[in-house]
Motif scaffolding. Sequence first.
Motif, PDB file in Angstrom:
ATOM      1  N   GLU A 133      23.084  90.507 -71.306  1.00 49.65           N
ATOM      2  CA  GLU A 133      23.262  90.193 -72.587  1.00 49.65           C
ATOM      3  C   GLU A 133      21.909  89.226 -72.952  1.00 49.65           C
ATOM      4  O   GLU A 133      21.411  88.592 -72.123  1.00 49.65           O
ATOM      5  CB  GLU A 133      24.614  89.436 -73.015  1.00 49.65           C
ATOM      6  N   SER A 134      21.680  89.080 -74.453  1.00 46.14           N
ATOM      7  CA  SER A 134      20.826  88.032 -74.931  1.00 46.14           C
ATOM      8  C   SER A 134      21.312  86.538 -74.680  1.00 46.14           C
ATOM      9  O   SER A 134      22.365  86.421 -75.313  1.00 46.14           O
ATOM     10  CB  SER A 134      20.545  88.540 -76.319  1.00 46.14           C
ATOM     11  N   SER A 135      20.556  85.858 -74.106  1.00 43.64           N
ATOM     12  CA  SER A 135      21.047  84.476 -73.557  1.00 43.64           C
ATOM     13  C   SER A 135      21.280  83.778 -75.056  1.00 43.64           C
ATOM     14  O   SER A 135      22.113  83.065 -75.318  1.00 43.64           O
ATOM     15  CB  SER A 135      20.283  83.602 -72.925  1.00 43.64           C
ATOM     16  N   ALA A 136      20.296  83.911 -76.239  1.00 40.63           N
ATOM     17  CA  ALA A 136      20.359  83.568 -77.595  1.00 40.63           C
ATOM     18  C   ALA A 136      21.574  83.944 -78.200  1.00 40.63           C
ATOM     19  O   ALA A 136      22.349  83.142 -78.888  1.00 40.63           O
ATOM     20  CB  ALA A 136      19.124  83.875 -78.117  1.00 40.63           C
ATOM     21  N   TYR A 137      21.685  85.295 -78.213  1.00 41.91           N
ATOM     22  CA  TYR A 137      22.941  85.778 -78.847  1.00 41.91           C
ATOM     23  C   TYR A 137      24.404  85.168 -78.259  1.00 41.91           C
ATOM     24  O   TYR A 137      25.273  84.861 -78.887  1.00 41.91           O
ATOM     25  CB  TYR A 137      22.841  87.377 -78.834  1.00 41.91           C
ATOM     26  N   GLN A 138      24.414  84.966 -77.033  1.00 45.96           N
ATOM     27  CA  GLN A 138      25.421  84.488 -76.240  1.00 45.96           C
ATOM     28  C   GLN A 138      25.891  83.038 -76.874  1.00 45.96           C
ATOM     29  O   GLN A 138      27.012  82.666 -77.045  1.00 45.96           O
ATOM     30  CB  GLN A 138      25.317  84.429 -74.627  1.00 45.96           C
ATOM     31  N   ILE A 139      24.613  82.205 -77.147  1.00 49.70           N
ATOM     32  CA  ILE A 139      24.864  80.730 -77.773  1.00 49.70           C
ATOM     33  C   ILE A 139      25.587  81.045 -79.054  1.00 49.70           C
ATOM     34  O   ILE A 139      26.212  80.338 -79.559  1.00 49.70           O
ATOM     35  CB  ILE A 139      23.597  80.258 -77.611  1.00 49.70           C
ATOM     36  N   PHE A 144      30.361  77.458 -84.241  1.00 48.56           N
ATOM     37  CA  PHE A 144      29.478  76.925 -84.966  1.00 48.56           C
ATOM     38  C   PHE A 144      28.734  75.556 -84.493  1.00 48.56           C
ATOM     39  O   PHE A 144      27.617  75.712 -84.405  1.00 48.56           O
ATOM     40  CB  PHE A 144      29.689  76.728 -86.296  1.00 48.56           C
ATOM     41  N   PRO A 145      29.509  74.470 -84.365  1.00 48.56           N
ATOM     42  CA  PRO A 145      28.947  73.093 -83.851  1.00 48.56           C
ATOM     43  C   PRO A 145      28.443  73.034 -82.463  1.00 48.56           C
ATOM     44  O   PRO A 145      27.205  72.591 -82.277  1.00 48.56           O
ATOM     45  CB  PRO A 145      30.129  72.174 -83.871  1.00 48.56           C
ATOM     46  N   ILE A 146      28.921  73.929 -81.611  1.00 48.32           N
ATOM     47  CA  ILE A 146      28.440  74.103 -80.100  1.00 48.32           C
ATOM     48  C   ILE A 146      27.204  75.085 -80.147  1.00 48.32           C
ATOM     49  O   ILE A 146      26.265  74.521 -79.705  1.00 48.32           O
ATOM     50  CB  ILE A 146      29.409  74.981 -79.157  1.00 48.32           C
ATOM     51  N   ALA A 147      27.154  76.037 -80.862  1.00 50.76           N
ATOM     52  CA  ALA A 147      25.706  76.673 -81.059  1.00 50.76           C
ATOM     53  C   ALA A 147      24.720  75.870 -81.620  1.00 50.76           C
ATOM     54  O   ALA A 147      23.669  75.774 -81.112  1.00 50.76           O
ATOM     55  CB  ALA A 147      26.006  77.950 -81.851  1.00 50.76           C
ATOM     56  N   LEU A 148      24.975  75.233 -82.742  1.00 48.36           N
ATOM     57  CA  LEU A 148      23.999  74.225 -83.299  1.00 48.36           C
ATOM     58  C   LEU A 148      23.366  73.368 -82.491  1.00 48.36           C
ATOM     59  O   LEU A 148      22.373  73.038 -82.278  1.00 48.36           O
ATOM     60  CB  LEU A 148      24.449  73.936 -84.539  1.00 48.36           C
ATOM     61  N   MET A 149      24.489  72.723 -81.647  1.00 53.86           N
ATOM     62  CA  MET A 149      24.148  71.495 -80.742  1.00 53.86           C
ATOM     63  C   MET A 149      23.252  71.930 -79.642  1.00 53.86           C
ATOM     64  O   MET A 149      22.301  71.390 -79.231  1.00 53.86           O
ATOM     65  CB  MET A 149      25.345  70.752 -80.256  1.00 53.86           C
ATOM     66  N   LEU A 203      16.187  79.087 -84.341  1.00 52.09           N
ATOM     67  CA  LEU A 203      17.367  79.662 -83.865  1.00 52.09           C
ATOM     68  C   LEU A 203      18.481  78.791 -84.541  1.00 52.09           C
ATOM     69  O   LEU A 203      19.396  79.340 -85.256  1.00 52.09           O
ATOM     70  CB  LEU A 203      17.734  79.734 -82.459  1.00 52.09           C
ATOM     71  N   PHE A 204      18.165  77.360 -84.682  1.00 47.72           N
ATOM     72  CA  PHE A 204      18.999  76.345 -85.247  1.00 47.72           C
ATOM     73  C   PHE A 204      19.343  76.901 -86.623  1.00 47.72           C
ATOM     74  O   PHE A 204      20.280  77.133 -87.246  1.00 47.72           O
ATOM     75  CB  PHE A 204      18.520  75.126 -84.977  1.00 47.72           C
ATOM     76  N   LEU A 205      18.102  77.244 -87.527  1.00 47.03           N
ATOM     77  CA  LEU A 205      17.997  77.440 -88.721  1.00 47.03           C
ATOM     78  C   LEU A 205      18.806  78.717 -89.081  1.00 47.03           C
ATOM     79  O   LEU A 205      19.224  78.932 -90.008  1.00 47.03           O
ATOM     80  CB  LEU A 205      16.634  77.169 -89.196  1.00 47.03           C
ATOM     81  N   ASN A 206      18.362  79.738 -88.262  1.00 50.40           N
ATOM     82  CA  ASN A 206      19.105  80.959 -88.534  1.00 50.40           C
ATOM     83  C   ASN A 206      20.543  81.092 -88.376  1.00 50.40           C
ATOM     84  O   ASN A 206      21.164  81.815 -88.948  1.00 50.40           O
ATOM     85  CB  ASN A 206      18.172  82.065 -87.797  1.00 50.40           C
TER      86      ASN A 206
END
Length: 394
Positions: free
Chosen positions: A59-65, A70-75, A85-88
């Motif tokens: 899988e895409s590691s960025a997509y997994q994050i 929402f807060p965990i992904a942003l952090m 990626l933070f902004l998108n």
Amino acid sequence: MKKKILFVIPNLAVGGAEKSLVNLLNELNYAQYEVHLFMMAKTGLFISHLPKEVIILPESSAYQIFSKRFPIALMTFLLQGNFKLFLNKIRFTFFNRTIKNPILAEQKNWQFLRYFFDSFPQKYDVAIGYLEKNANYIVADCVQADKKIGYIHTDYKTMGMFPIYDRRVFKKLDFVITISEGCLQTLKNIFPPFENKFQLIQNISSKKTITELAAAPIKEKLIRLSILSVGRLTALKNFDLAIDTATLLVDRGYDFEWNIIGEGDERQYLEKHIASKKLTGIVKLLGLKENPYPYIANSLLYVQPSKFEGKSIAIDEAKILQKPIVTTNFPTVFDQITHGETGLISEMNPTALADEIEKLFVDENLRNKFAVNLSKENWGTELEVEKFYQLIES
């Protein structure tokens, strides 16, 4: 040297397109092709049905994050210093909350989601997006391939998709495959400049495999007047119509059961609807079944109450098992059922659907007529794989 083929699909959860892909992969000649499979999320019951030759990509590691809360992904993106990626992620979430139409949201939000999928490191001879929207978008924008193919597994107009987002993608694709004559004509009407790119290849259904699997035992004891439906528990499958229809059949004095195989986000709503109509123990949500075929084989009738389908694999499978079928009149159903000859087609309301079901409850000769008519045809579509070969080799 073997040709390298990449298939892309969101996941392998139980659904028509997902089953169709697994069936196709089980028919391919692996002496000729090296097959890679990319899933946005490596989940789904059908993963266990993949042939051993298929190479499943990570899988895409960025997509997994991105898929985390929402807060965990942003952090996580902040800690990585990945401000793009933070902004998108923020943009994606904002637009998802402001766009009420889920079809539009998925199409429009690709402009943000695209950044969570790196370009694939190797070039392929053929790359195939096996489902409309994101799978096609990944192939168009993120994959290097000599030939790019997309799939539309539904009636584009009835589903309410927005052509403005697919014109750009279709320009990048060499072919777009769809699964029924009705779906094909709809695409040609909406996208006249791409008419020559559109191809018809039906979903693959193996009569031999389905017949063998249908002989397996089931733990549930089905009563004589037993109806079966198969599909995701979503609004499009229209199981609330099944519940309202069941209410009328109870009022008419019939002792029956209506079993529904599938899972989805409408389960809680449907359970409440069943309880409110006092149909507990009559309409039963059986959940996912890895092998639904014995349930089809042992039921009296198969009923498809959908609002629309591209081409229903479940109906094709019921035809292979020679079951009397009642279906609603969604636009593409006329490619699959001849009313009065291979099944009954109903208006999309409870009274009409109950009337058609009642005909088959009471008329054994009509049920036998449909079974005999269905037995005269080979409803398996294994030969469709030859069309697929011709397309990827052309």
